[in-house]
Design a protein around this motif. Structure first.
Motif, PDB file in Angstrom:
ATOM      1  N   GLU A   3      -4.975  12.956   7.998  1.00  0.00           N
ATOM      2  CA  GLU A   3      -3.700  13.609   7.715  1.00  0.00           C
ATOM      3  C   GLU A   3      -2.507  12.900   8.346  1.00  0.00           C
ATOM      4  N   ASP A   4      -2.757  11.844   9.100  1.00  0.00           N
ATOM      5  CA  ASP A   4      -1.703  11.122   9.797  1.00  0.00           C
ATOM      6  C   ASP A   4      -1.479   9.765   9.127  1.00  0.00           C
ATOM      7  N   VAL A   5      -0.246   9.488   8.707  1.00  0.00           N
ATOM      8  CA  VAL A   5       0.068   8.243   8.001  1.00  0.00           C
ATOM      9  C   VAL A   5      -0.336   7.026   8.835  1.00  0.00           C
TER      10      VAL A   5
ATOM     11  N   ILE B 259       0.851  -1.190   0.000  1.00  0.00           N
ATOM     12  CA  ILE B 259       0.000   0.000   0.000  1.00  0.00           C
ATOM     13  C   ILE B 259       0.885   1.239   0.000  1.00  0.00           C
ATOM     14  N   ALA B 260       0.532   2.214  -0.842  1.00  0.00           N
ATOM     15  CA  ALA B 260       1.279   3.469  -0.923  1.00  0.00           C
ATOM     16  C   ALA B 260       0.427   4.613  -0.382  1.00  0.00           C
ATOM     17  N   ILE B 261       1.078   5.477   0.391  1.00  0.00           N
ATOM     18  CA  ILE B 261       0.425   6.665   0.942  1.00  0.00           C
ATOM     19  C   ILE B 261       1.297   7.867   0.598  1.00  0.00           C
ATOM     20  N   PRO B 262       0.759   8.847  -0.170  1.00  0.00           N
ATOM     21  CA  PRO B 262       1.535  10.054  -0.454  1.00  0.00           C
ATOM     22  C   PRO B 262       1.836  10.781   0.862  1.00  0.00           C
TER      23      PRO B 262
ATOM     24  N   ASN C 274      -0.084  -2.410  -4.740  1.00  0.00           N
ATOM     25  CA  ASN C 274      -1.406  -2.977  -5.008  1.00  0.00           C
ATOM     26  C   ASN C 274      -2.533  -2.012  -4.660  1.00  0.00           C
ATOM     27  N   ALA C 275      -2.249  -1.040  -3.773  1.00  0.00           N
ATOM     28  CA  ALA C 275      -3.279  -0.104  -3.326  1.00  0.00           C
ATOM     29  C   ALA C 275      -2.646   1.256  -3.042  1.00  0.00           C
ATOM     30  N   VAL C 276      -3.432   2.310  -3.271  1.00  0.00           N
ATOM     31  CA  VAL C 276      -3.010   3.677  -2.975  1.00  0.00           C
ATOM     32  C   VAL C 276      -4.109   4.337  -2.160  1.00  0.00           C
ATOM     33  N   VAL C 277      -3.728   4.945  -1.046  1.00  0.00           N
ATOM     34  CA  VAL C 277      -4.659   5.729  -0.236  1.00  0.00           C
ATOM     35  C   VAL C 277      -4.245   7.185  -0.401  1.00  0.00           C
ATOM     36  N   PHE C 278      -5.196   8.046  -0.743  1.00  0.00           N
ATOM     37  CA  PHE C 278      -4.870   9.442  -1.044  1.00  0.00           C
ATOM     38  C   PHE C 278      -5.947  10.377  -0.517  1.00  0.00           C
ATOM     39  N   VAL C 279      -5.594  11.665  -0.410  1.00  0.00           N
ATOM     40  CA  VAL C 279      -6.557  12.711  -0.036  1.00  0.00           C
ATOM     41  C   VAL C 279      -7.161  13.297  -1.306  1.00  0.00           C
ATOM     42  N   ASN C 280      -6.320  13.790  -2.205  1.00  0.00           N
ATOM     43  CA  ASN C 280      -6.759  14.339  -3.494  1.00  0.00           C
ATOM     44  C   ASN C 280      -5.894  13.760  -4.601  1.00  0.00           C
ATOM     45  N   MET C 281      -6.544  13.435  -5.729  1.00  0.00           N
ATOM     46  CA  MET C 281      -5.825  12.906  -6.875  1.00  0.00           C
ATOM     47  C   MET C 281      -6.503  13.415  -8.139  1.00  0.00           C
ATOM     48  N   GLY C 282      -5.715  13.919  -9.084  1.00  0.00           N
ATOM     49  CA  GLY C 282      -6.245  14.395 -10.346  1.00  0.00           C
ATOM     50  C   GLY C 282      -6.876  13.263 -11.148  1.00  0.00           C
TER      51      GLY C 282
ATOM     52  N   HIS D  80      -2.047  16.155  -1.801  1.00  0.00           N
ATOM     53  CA  HIS D  80      -2.230  15.952  -3.241  1.00  0.00           C
ATOM     54  C   HIS D  80      -1.264  14.903  -3.772  1.00  0.00           C
ATOM     55  N   PHE D  81      -1.815  13.860  -4.325  1.00  0.00           N
ATOM     56  CA  PHE D  81      -1.074  12.718  -4.852  1.00  0.00           C
ATOM     57  C   PHE D  81       0.069  13.115  -5.784  1.00  0.00           C
ATOM     58  N   GLY D  82      -0.216  13.892  -6.814  1.00  0.00           N
ATOM     59  CA  GLY D  82       0.776  14.209  -7.842  1.00  0.00           C
ATOM     60  C   GLY D  82       1.879  15.139  -7.391  1.00  0.00           C
ATOM     61  N   LYS D  83       1.644  15.879  -6.319  1.00  0.00           N
ATOM     62  CA  LYS D  83       2.637  16.845  -5.848  1.00  0.00           C
ATOM     63  C   LYS D  83       3.363  16.383  -4.591  1.00  0.00           C
ATOM     64  N   THR D  84       3.112  15.152  -4.191  1.00  0.00           N
ATOM     65  CA  THR D  84       3.762  14.650  -2.983  1.00  0.00           C
ATOM     66  C   THR D  84       5.268  14.496  -3.192  1.00  0.00           C
ATOM     67  N   PRO D  85       6.083  14.835  -2.194  1.00  0.00           N
ATOM     68  CA  PRO D  85       7.523  14.665  -2.357  1.00  0.00           C
ATOM     69  C   PRO D  85       7.949  13.192  -2.347  1.00  0.00           C
TER      70      PRO D  85
END
Length: 117
Positions: free
Chosen positions: A99-101, A3-6, A72-80, A16-21
């Motif tokens: 907001e907490d991983v 699982i990936a978390i930005p 296999n999975a992505v958890v995000f707040v905002n994604m384009g 934001h998914f695309g702007k995560t460092p």
């Protein structure tokens, strides 16, 4: 399962998914136990070039980063929408307002996040 978390840092979810460092990637076994984790850098896209599709990196770089990690999975707040479209057929997507991983991971492991796709 992976699982990936930005994330902004090891504890804070990026809004934001695309702007995560970077992404925190957790490996979870069949007993829903965390058996590994790592921090993976992202090449964030910025500004109008990304939104308009002229110039910026677009969702490809971020999506490819995650796929190359075997996520296999992505958890995000905002994604384009372009990233949603690129990922929806290959990984499970979950949206959260947390907001907490650690809290996001706990909710995921407990089955409290609704799958987007």
């Amino acid at each position: 399962m992976k699982i990936a978390i930005p994330a902004l840092d090891e504890k804070t979810v990026s809004s934001h998914f695309g702007k995560t460092p970077f992404f925190m990637i957790f490996e979870i076994n069949e007993n829903k136990e965390i058996i590994g984790s790592k921090k993976v850098g992202n090449s964030p896209c910025h500004g109008a070039a990304h939104e308009e599709g002229h110039g910026g990196q677009g969702p490809g770089t971020t999506v490819q980063t995650l796929l190359s990690e075997g996520v296999n999975a992505v958890v995000f707040v905002n994604m384009g929408q372009r990233s949603v479209n690129a990922l929806a057929s290959v990984v499970e997507l979950y949206q959260t307002s947390l907001e907490d991983v650690e809290a996001v991971l706990k909710e995921f492991l407990n089955g409290n996040l609704a799958k987007l796709n």
